[in-house]
Design a protein around this motif. Sequence first.
Motif, mmCIF file in Angstrom:
data_model
loop_
_atom_site.group_PDB
_atom_site.id
_atom_site.type_symbol
_atom_site.label_atom_id
_atom_site.label_comp_id
_atom_site.label_asym_id
_atom_site.label_seq_id
_atom_site.Cartn_x
_atom_site.Cartn_y
_atom_site.Cartn_z
ATOM 1 N N SER A 14 0.743 -1.195 0.041
ATOM 2 C CA SER A 14 0.002 -0.004 0.043
ATOM 3 C C SER A 14 0.756 1.470 0.023
ATOM 4 O O SER A 14 2.076 1.304 0.543
ATOM 5 N N SER A 15 0.396 2.349 -0.515
ATOM 6 C CA SER A 15 0.957 3.640 -0.444
ATOM 7 C C SER A 15 0.963 4.472 0.771
ATOM 8 O O SER A 15 1.246 5.803 0.735
ATOM 9 N N PHE A 16 -0.039 3.771 1.778
ATOM 10 C CA PHE A 16 -0.142 4.458 3.059
ATOM 11 C C PHE A 16 0.020 3.409 4.233
ATOM 12 O O PHE A 16 -0.382 2.470 3.885
ATOM 13 N N HIS A 17 0.159 4.144 5.323
ATOM 14 C CA HIS A 17 0.260 3.188 6.344
ATOM 15 C C HIS A 17 -0.225 3.977 7.554
ATOM 16 O O HIS A 17 -0.073 5.160 7.881
ATOM 17 N N LEU A 18 -1.268 3.303 8.248
ATOM 18 C CA LEU A 18 -1.873 3.725 9.487
ATOM 19 C C LEU A 18 -1.253 3.272 10.772
ATOM 20 O O LEU A 18 -1.145 2.130 10.992
#
Length: 280
Positions: A14-18
């Motif tokens: 993924s291009s984002f990480h939470l």
Amino acid sequence: MKIQLENIQPNDKSSFHLLHNPKLNDLFFWHFHPEFELVYIEGANGKRHVGRHISNFKGSDLVLIGSNIPHLNFDHGIKTEYHKEVLHISASFKEKVFTEIQELEDVYGLLDRSQHGIAFYGETKKTVGSLMKQLQGINRFDQLLKILQLLKLLAQSDEYILLHDNPIINNKANKQQKRLQKVYSYIDENYSRKIALEDIAASVNLGKEAFCRYFKKNTGNTFTRFLNQYRITQAKRMLLTGKNIGETCYECGFESLSYFNRTFKRISGENPSDYKKRNR
């Protein structure tokens, strides 16, 4: 202050990480990473230290931090109850997506401005903070839509201040990142088995003693301590997916259950069974 490169390891491509409510208040973590970071914290008074900017926030804070800008964790030293949400966005996502979609040009401009460090206030802070708290627990596609929505809100807002007059450029980042990234990638690929110090040192063309000095200087940690911290982070993720403690222990590269339990408690402050119950 000794600066550390943080390796952001999403669970997938993924291009984002939470990060949902990570608690690092007992850790002084002066660090940088290539990812853009949006951090929201509420329910506390604390210190905002981004690049050369140092100030205090009261009650809550919402800050967008540009790629490779050194910053301190916003909950450092906080002793009261608080809530925190962190969103990391890959640097490549900016160039691959926001330059190609005309409707998102203002988001590209927002990420450019983030090299100054941006603190938001007013209704923008309240609305975006609420959206960030909704990200956990929904599917990846809906997360992406909400992330685009909140980035658009930030891009169109005039409720912000720039933390620096000029963009922050971290000249040490590229060289440090390349070698440390190789080390982190080696750990990520091999943490489930025994890692010989000679092997990981050879992967970056260093002898064993030179590697230990290099790693301690650039991360502030011994290699063994860092590896254990990384393995415990992976263990927490596995426990949250329903794996039992025994499976988790051996799949994370620990050779004995008793050592795993001791290491887990030393790093996280609780034993694996308590952690599993608390997050059930």
